[in-house]
Enzyme design. Sequence first.
Site, mmCIF file in Angstrom:
data_model
loop_
_atom_site.group_PDB
_atom_site.id
_atom_site.type_symbol
_atom_site.label_atom_id
_atom_site.label_comp_id
_atom_site.label_asym_id
_atom_site.label_seq_id
_atom_site.Cartn_x
_atom_site.Cartn_y
_atom_site.Cartn_z
ATOM 1 N N ASP A 377 0.851 -1.184 0.000
ATOM 2 C CA ASP A 377 0.000 0.000 0.000
ATOM 3 C C ASP A 377 0.889 1.236 0.000
ATOM 4 O OD1 ASP A 377 -2.388 -1.377 0.104
ATOM 5 O OD2 ASP A 377 -2.379 -1.488 2.288
ATOM 6 N N LYS A 570 -18.335 11.915 -0.073
ATOM 7 C CA LYS A 570 -16.949 12.167 -0.487
ATOM 8 C C LYS A 570 -16.351 10.853 -0.970
ATOM 9 C CE LYS A 570 -14.131 11.358 3.673
ATOM 10 N NZ LYS A 570 -15.098 10.947 4.674
ATOM 11 N N ASP A 677 -5.258 5.656 -4.876
ATOM 12 C CA ASP A 677 -5.164 7.032 -5.359
ATOM 13 C C ASP A 677 -5.394 7.139 -6.863
ATOM 14 O OD1 ASP A 677 -4.729 8.116 -2.911
ATOM 15 O OD2 ASP A 677 -2.548 8.106 -3.057
ATOM 16 N N ARG A 734 -6.087 3.319 -8.173
ATOM 17 C CA ARG A 734 -7.509 2.995 -7.960
ATOM 18 C C ARG A 734 -7.676 1.499 -7.696
ATOM 19 N NH1 ARG A 734 -8.606 7.733 -6.405
ATOM 20 N NH2 ARG A 734 -9.386 9.260 -7.897
ATOM 21 N N LYS A 740 -5.739 -6.769 -6.015
ATOM 22 C CA LYS A 740 -4.615 -7.314 -5.254
ATOM 23 C C LYS A 740 -4.530 -8.831 -5.432
ATOM 24 C CE LYS A 740 -4.377 -3.809 -1.596
ATOM 25 N NZ LYS A 740 -4.343 -3.584 -0.134
ATOM 26 N N ASP A 759 -4.695 -3.784 5.138
ATOM 27 C CA ASP A 759 -5.189 -3.294 6.428
ATOM 28 C C ASP A 759 -6.697 -3.375 6.563
ATOM 29 O OD1 ASP A 759 -5.905 -1.343 4.650
ATOM 30 O OD2 ASP A 759 -4.638 0.232 5.507
#
Length: 1103
Positions: A377, A570, A677, A734, A740, A759
């Site tokens: 990450d 958001k 991101d 993204r 993953k 996490d």
Amino acid sequence: MGTSKRSGTPQQYEHHPFRLSLGQIVSQLQTHLESGLAQAQASDLRSRYGENKLAREGAVRWYSVLLKQISNAMILVLLLAMALSYGVTDYIEGGVITAVIFLNVLIGFYQEFQAEKKMDSLRALSSPTATVLRSGNIEAIPSAEVVPGDIVIIKTGDTVPADLRIFESMNLECDEKILTGEAMPVAKDPKIDFSSSNELECGVGDRLNMAYSSSTVTKGRGRGVVVFTGMHTEIGKIAESMHGNQRKPNRSLSRKKHGNLQPAKGLALRLWDGLGKFLGLTIGTPLQRKLSKLAYMLFGFALLLAIIVFAVHRFDVTNEVAIYAISTGIAMIPESLIAVLTITFVTGMTQMRKRRVLTRKLSALEALGGITNICSDKTGTLTQGQMTLRKAWVPGPGVYTVSNSEDPSNPTQGEVRLSATKSRAEMDSEKAERQKNFDTQRSAAALTFEEPLEKTERDQNRHKPNAEPNEADIDHNPKMIPELEAFLHSAALCNLATVRYSDQERKWQTTGDPTEVALQVFAHRFNKGKKDLEEKTGWKQILEYPFDSTVKRMSVVYQPPDSGAVVFTKGAVERIIDLCEHFGVGENHENMTESSRGFIYEQMSLLADQGLRVLALAQKTWTGELTEKSDIPRCDIEKGLTFLGLVGLYDPPRLETRDAIRECTNAGIRVHMLTGDHPGTATAIGKEIGIIPRDFSGLSSEVANSLVKTAAEFDGMTDEEIDQMPELPLVIARCSPNTKTRMIAALHRRNRYAAMTGDGVNDGPSLQAADVGIAMGLGGSDVAKGASDIVLTDDNFSSIVNAIEEGRRMFDNIQKFVLHLLTSNVGEVVLLVFGLCFRDSSGFSVFPLSPLQILWINMVTSGFPAFGLGREKASYNIMFRPPHDNKMGVFTWQIITDMIVYGLLMGTLTLFTFVIIVYGPGEGNLGHDCNRAYSHSCDVVFRARAAVFAELTWLILISAWEIKSIRRSMFRLDPHSDSKFPFFKDVYENRFLFYAVVVGALIVFPCVYIPGFNTTVFKHKPISWEWALSVGAVVIFVAGMELWKLAKRAFGWFKLESEDDEKQGSKKTSLSLRQGFFSFSKSFSRTTTLEKRVGGGESVMAG
């Protein structure tokens, strides 16, 4: 409600806590809902109530360890030898073997019992953690340290650490099937009054204001007061009545359920399981099981050697023949092997703990050294995890910029400036104009001197695309306008973080996710924080839809002070814009068009290109009726939104990240960054920390196109298309949990050995799919930790590199002590097998070593140096060579060949010594019945045995120093050492090994010279000139080992397994992607001038 096991302090109340008011509970427990317990209070309560864990949880059973010691292959051989010794009436030897068995079991039991206890304590550190509020600060502590009165914060994915009385919740649901058997999660409601209820009438599943220990939060978040811990919890009561373990499939003995043959089948499988567990063949790590199998293979080989001994004597098994068979059997087994491995594992776990890594599974210790790829990450791992809001773009007013703020938690520090919105074309035009003026000025000045590095960087940074606009375009005191107010409402209310000033600490304190903290701090700059809006203005939260990594957004529904309801959302820009139908508020309100979407994306890319993480904010007015119990689908809430603006958050890379990535490159490990991101942000950070080059022009178009992908692009490819890529992506933006998992599968198809960090709740599958799953200790969920192999206590990428280095060190040391132990066994077997040729006057073989000499050598001489080799420090080139092959494991062809070469050399030298003494001055006199007792005719044999005993002892001891490096000379282990003769410094560095060798060598003399003890026990006698043979053999042995190592280095034998040159590990790959060595980009992190100059001195190898 019960009594604490430790001190007798009761955990009881007037009524069950679910019936009591919150005020009554707080008063009795003397806690505070906003600041929690003080540290001193918590320590006192922990000593009073004991640890928060179940009885017998994780306890080491002494009898299991004792059985494990007795079932050791070596003990089985010794038991057989003891029985044979008593059977042939050799009571001295039988008694000594009995004492050896007793002492070996006792010492092994003590060592392993202590090791298991220490291992359990280290494992406990990686057990589920609890997030508690203490002294006003949020802390993550082991669940065992939770005490009654603690304020616990729980969220989706957490395991509830104790029984809680909930006092705050938002869409909180818990899976309590472990208690109730009900599969449906239970929705919690702290406002329900149970004061008039009866405990018998209101069952555990109906107490909606309680959350129970070991249940899992499936949705929402909440806070609660701990009311019960340990055995006083509901799960503790169940544990009190539970016994036994769950059986494996097909072990049932029921004829009715599984047919007539099931009892026989089930019984056979149970016996097989029991035998495998007893012998250590079905439990432990893969390496432990492999070594257990090796031990029993050697046991079988020992029986074969015994048969050979019997066959040589034509199966005339007399006492002498039986004793010789005992000797060969004892010589074949590496008695200390399993014990040394256990101690090495414990030492490895301890060292990992010191380097901020907790090991949950011992198999991870074996696997870490073979890691070839790390998928990491970004936020908090590669970066510092301290978000600051640098820029906010609001349609209409323009760009709000925060500057001169050093403390990300302090909303009063720094200033906020407002500048006009500019397109990319305008920015590029201004940049070109500034660069032109800059070049003109430099040419006019005819600058030929070397200017300071700091000035050059300032000049370059001033002419970057993100340079600040002209002073005339800046408003230094932006006013509150409707567009900004709506933006701040969304930033503050669609947010779980808190920001407050602590009068006691005299500083600003924050809690929550760093991203949300940054938004909350920005809102506080305009006095629009969440607490102010709720308490002073009257906003009231109705519903919450928590952040979901699959949709990458979060939404809340609030009731404004007047009436109605407003939805605030958001999340990722692409996901938010697709849901928006309108753009801006007030005078700037308009319908969303393709043109406006394009302009938003342009502004987003301008922010992302500056290395900022970009989020979008939106809202809408809800026209229908909503209550806290409304069950409206998320898709209906999150549509028809109005776009409010973008925020640009900066998370500076950790200062040690680039060095760690460079270290991975030297070690042959490829680093991949998988982040949620925007691609622009991910690319900028990837360049800054050296994962990808700043300039792709040196790479082929196919390679350049493969280095950075979005999750949509990667997931849209078939497995065949991914396998055809010249290089797997180094940066995936993204990223989703499924991405993953696919990345791990793609690496496995390329025969790579991968580590994955995670996490979140949804990271469980990828952590389990990875060869080594790595969970975050600070920000990770309990679900992620439960699926992981190791846990980082500081969430730092460099800790992963430390763990890999420690894993390699431990793997190297295991190879070293395995080689050391097996070499001595090979040497002893060679000596004893050829010793069958030595026949006395009665026709019986005379063994060159007595059984007790062999026991002494294997137990005392070999054992302690092997422990010392397990404690060796990392070699000089441990992170400058490729990863080892996990499929091959410890027993590489180099280890096997070395074992044979050194063993044959050791056996040959000792055999020659025996032959020289017996057939030289001794004239071939092998005496009569010299295997049983001393007589005058046995003088030569006993002297020869003493010389062989001393020689073999010294050869084994000196081989431990030689095996400190499998390839390098013992006299120069580190080729970069400044010392002309570093031998003494190198051997003394490992004090345990040094004293094991020195003391072991000196003990030979009392063993040879103590009267009675020498002739009766060891069956040898004092010697004189024979010492010269033993000393000479040591010199020859060292020379032989040195020549063999020299040959390996000179001819490159086994070089692929362990590189000699530290540069080999960092050699260019086929694609020349030298991560961490790319040209340095501008860093927002503070560095010293010295660090910049060192960094600038690195060679640019960007392909």
